[in-house]
Design an enzyme around this catalytic site. Sequence first.
Site, short mmCIF file in Angstrom:
data_model
loop_
_atom_site.label_atom_id
_atom_site.label_comp_id
_atom_site.label_asym_id
_atom_site.label_seq_id
_atom_site.Cartn_x
_atom_site.Cartn_y
_atom_site.Cartn_z
N GLU A 115 0.85 -1.19 0.00
CA GLU A 115 0.00 0.00 0.00
C GLU A 115 0.88 1.24 0.00
O GLU A 115 1.19 1.81 1.04
CB GLU A 115 -0.93 0.00 1.23
N HIS B 14 -4.61 9.57 -2.05
CA HIS B 14 -4.47 8.13 -2.20
C HIS B 14 -4.23 7.77 -3.67
O HIS B 14 -3.30 7.04 -3.99
CB HIS B 14 -5.74 7.46 -1.69
N LYS C 202 -2.03 -13.67 18.60
CA LYS C 202 -2.55 -13.41 17.25
C LYS C 202 -4.07 -13.50 17.16
O LYS C 202 -4.61 -13.89 16.14
CB LYS C 202 -1.90 -14.38 16.24
N ASP D 163 7.20 -11.50 13.38
CA ASP D 163 6.04 -12.33 13.07
C ASP D 163 4.83 -11.39 12.96
O ASP D 163 4.20 -11.02 13.94
CB ASP D 163 5.82 -13.35 14.20
#
Lengths: 348, 348, 348, 348
Positions: A36, A337, A166, A242
């Site tokens: 992105e 953007h 997570k 991670d």
Amino acid sequence: MLEFAAVPMQWVGPILLKDGASQSTEEVSVPLATYESPLWPSTNRGAKVTRLAGGLTATVIQDFMTRSIVLEASTAHSANRICHELQTRLPDLAEVVGQTSNFARLQKLDTQIFGRVIYLRFALDTADASGHNMVTKAADHLLEWCLYQYPDLKHISVSGNYCVDKKVSAVNGILGRGKNVIAECIVPRDVCLSVLKTTPEKIVELHIKKNLMGGIVAGSLRTANAHFANMLLAFYLATGQDAANIVEGSQGMVHAELQGEDLYFSVTLPNIIVGTIGNGKHHNFVRDNLEKLGCMVDNNVGLNSKRLAQCVAATVWCGEISLLAAQTNPGELMRSHFAMERSNSINV
Amino acid sequence: MLEFAAVPMQWVGPILLKDGASQSTEEVSVPLATYESPLWPSTNRGAKVTRLAGGLTATVIQDFMTRSIVLEASTAHSANRICHELQTRLPDLAEVVGQTSNFARLQKLDTQIFGRVIYLRFALDTADASGHNMVTKAADHLLEWCLYQYPDLKHISVSGNYCVDKKVSAVNGILGRGKNVIAECIVPRDVCLSVLKTTPEKIVELHIKKNLMGGIVAGSLRTANAHFANMLLAFYLATGQDAANIVEGSQGMVHAELQGEDLYFSVTLPNIIVGTIGNGKHHNFVRDNLEKLGCMVDNNVGLNSKRLAQCVAATVWCGEISLLAAQTNPGELMRSHFAMERSNSINV
Amino acid sequence: MLEFAAVPMQWVGPILLKDGASQSTEEVSVPLATYESPLWPSTNRGAKVTRLAGGLTATVIQDFMTRSIVLEASTAHSANRICHELQTRLPDLAEVVGQTSNFARLQKLDTQIFGRVIYLRFALDTADASGHNMVTKAADHLLEWCLYQYPDLKHISVSGNYCVDKKVSAVNGILGRGKNVIAECIVPRDVCLSVLKTTPEKIVELHIKKNLMGGIVAGSLRTANAHFANMLLAFYLATGQDAANIVEGSQGMVHAELQGEDLYFSVTLPNIIVGTIGNGKHHNFVRDNLEKLGCMVDNNVGLNSKRLAQCVAATVWCGEISLLAAQTNPGELMRSHFAMERSNSINV
Amino acid sequence: MLEFAAVPMQWVGPILLKDGASQSTEEVSVPLATYESPLWPSTNRGAKVTRLAGGLTATVIQDFMTRSIVLEASTAHSANRICHELQTRLPDLAEVVGQTSNFARLQKLDTQIFGRVIYLRFALDTADASGHNMVTKAADHLLEWCLYQYPDLKHISVSGNYCVDKKVSAVNGILGRGKNVIAECIVPRDVCLSVLKTTPEKIVELHIKKNLMGGIVAGSLRTANAHFANMLLAFYLATGQDAANIVEGSQGMVHAELQGEDLYFSVTLPNIIVGTIGNGKHHNFVRDNLEKLGCMVDNNVGLNSKRLAQCVAATVWCGEISLLAAQTNPGELMRSHFAMERSNSINV
């Protein structure tokens, strides 16, 4: 044949970091790997704010890694007796932990009893490792030790989801997991106007009606931000972390309020999970990046990863204030953007 | 100079996919990019289970992308009148959406009023794009339209966190965001014993005491799994997705129960956010991977990304059952983990 | 022998209610039954504010009662097919509902699939009944109908906790349950100073740092208030309601902000569950109270209970602003609390 | 003139309580005040199960009352320094607490920093009082003390919603508030069949698919039960408790599983908030009820309220297992409900 996913990476900044105690400052640039591309100029804008504002301070509130094992007693009554006794035997537990690693040290034990099922949540100092493996290894031994010491206990698993790894939870924010860091800076009104193209009042109002109130109607949990996850992901990928730990990392909060005519803006990140050694750190580009960040200093055990976490929080601060500023102005978000993405559509 | 973070990538599988309607099967291998090397053999083990079990079925329940704008009326009374009227003017809103894209189509509008602040959550069909930009562009125009139509409304922002993008929430699971996919398979008892080295009963018990009960004591939210985020991250990175969306992706649920002597095992993923066109898809390795996955078929609008989401869910199924199986056995998790990591510590 | 718990009851007010459409006003006093005597003067203070401020407006946003049945299909694929078909057969479902009551009317159906388990959440207009029994009876028949129509379905239960009755959830606020009412009023600065002994600024700051931010660190869920539950309980007991519904009732939100020099203050109560007929309403004191509240008007089906819900929201507004005001001032809370309790310690 | 809301009250039971340590048993009947008459026979059925099963054990896991004050430092850095120092000054804080009451004793301090806002959560032993007033009084003094000791701190409020009183949260279950009690009993298969008219297997399956899975899709928070709130409300009203605390009380969990051919069934109630002295306890009927429950024993400080909490948990167990059993059978819920209500529609 080993293949690779090549995630575009740019250096952003420099961010001006100010030490909370000495008030001394230093400039740090940070690497962000992401598909992105608008994230880079957006974070860069925030970094500029820190330089013009005299520096951002990142404070480490807490630091340990956790794992919860799950066991079962014959009754809740027995479970309660065992849990109370374990709190009196922390030195024994610490010894078990010590046998599994030269670095891991037991910091505390939190327990939950659900019916007759017991969740033992161990918090360990894991030096400069993020600590996933260290706590799992320690938990494995602690589990065996518990089963040996308390014949009433039955094995369920080395991980009982009270850790919480997570996954979304409230416990990680309340009891802690990883590094809890707060980055804060007072943005002078004129910097807000000139760099962020908005006013302190508009940012505060948007923060309240989007991050706080919008989060509440959405049924969020310990979350009040626009896009912490974006900066966390890009930083984690660039430094060999991670990155699935952005799940708990995303559960952080902005606090923005007027301070006189200026803007107090902070990001609270209770669950930054990063290390400078271990899994993912043997890649050359990762080592290079950690080196440039000043996080590979010798004889500095525990401080390298704390500095890394401070850099993470500072980066999140930059990206967050920039996006919020853009969202106060109708149409700005889309314009910037699309401009960015067009200019970055280079095939690789 | 453009740099890259090189995330190691391996192909895993093949997974045996079974069509829910026709019951026909096909084999699909999937690419996983991760710094956590134990993920590959673990997911491979799950893939083997699907082959021996006669195939896994992945059903797409729902599919749209969302964005919520936030506005303010002078009173809750006025806010209520406007929200009710908007529901009667969906064709007008659909027309506004249609002017912003050849693909985006309005599917529904959900509203929330908090005091006098209004959150309008638009759900759009975005064809094969994950749709972040399409919904933002549409929301930008819808915001302007609303301000023009209802002078009582005040602009707050194009994104009000009732969307919810890359943050924890309950609304994404309840109202939907992205692709809601359920992957399921009945695992014969003997396959469970021979490949997963455990029994259906042990997996069910662990699922209940870890995923369900452990999640509840941890204060989780619409989450009942061991490590969905790991597979999501690796798959998203390998296919050029915006991997920060693993935050909402992580809020999914396992359902495991005995079916006679065998094991019914499913993963419910309400918020898979993937596309086959758009940001990140112009990288050559990404296009190659999507091609191999069979997700670049011409004249197949909307079906390419649905197939991709089915592949994601199937992959999550494989990685999840394998880890849960390992966690039923004392010590197995650590042993397999360390063995893998040692064999993969190749510098790059 | 039938015994009674005698809960002390006082009338509070009058509150000045202002109609949102006509702007006409009326005074309404409300009965509060509670063991916590400080609640009366506190709510009275808030009522005084409404009179001096020119009236409070309570807007009904939504109104229906819900029950979710739970069924199981053989596969998620089958579950999905059935859920989609049910949405096309709403007239059939409405007919089943119509056979169970002269009043109940089906408004909508929301569905969730978790693995192969199906949750069907029916929303019914239940006229002036709170509707617990009406929806259960309807759900019972709908369950039988589904089992007959879809042989693939297996019975699990008439209530699947996706309703959600008397328990914490996000779904009740997002999809609605009971009456969603917002009470709001602009409090002139001088009224704030003279009656509430504080400033608009202090109330806004406290609201942000306690209700919004405090709620977030506490891991709350769709909740941002100081003590909605107190007023709800006292009002429900005084009017024969099933007061266990204060659990979902407590999940409501204050919105407070400056409007010029004055204070905009509102309470959003998404889940008020009250009725003027049914269980608990046959007690003489309850009928008297409902009569005095103007909620026993003949030929007014559906409006009596809506008016009652507006009175609830107005009462919550009064009690909430008063407590928040007190908590802005060091020591005031304790002083007023103890003074009140001493003067009310009359044995009964 | 003082009026009263007369809530119908009946005694239910006796429940057979078994001491966890000595295994001795005693019979205890409990008073339930409610407008929902079906609650009495339902809870009675559960009580019969305890008698036939040889007794239910209620274990007190934890016991203290909490209040969180909220303060603000100039920076997060300063906030962190102060919070760490406070943990080293617990004796000083305990002394402040001791000056406010003869009973209150500080047990622990938990802290949260959000930006530069500080939440200090004090846990106090409050003997036989539920402790609302004791903790508020202590918090008031602790607040003053902190402001005096740390000039960098600014007053925000005596209550910062990290307490959490009468509102939904995760923190109350994780850190504790009130009495954490688990009631458990093994129900022989034949008792299940003859009294509950269902099988252990059906209760376990319903528990999983309703309480656990249904709660998860509903976006619940630390909640897995059918109707804890009903029994809590009725018991609290009958014993003069502040019944608005059923909000946090409702956040409890059932654990049900097969034990051989029999049923292990438990209710975990982390937040029972009851006292035998204080507000509401001066009513004659309340004193009578507490007396009959054996909770007014002289020279028994702290144990009276613990016993009361055990009675609460036992009552919840009885009502919960009975409703779940009814919900396993199609149609039973409505039949029993309507029969009961008709027979209890006596005007008062």
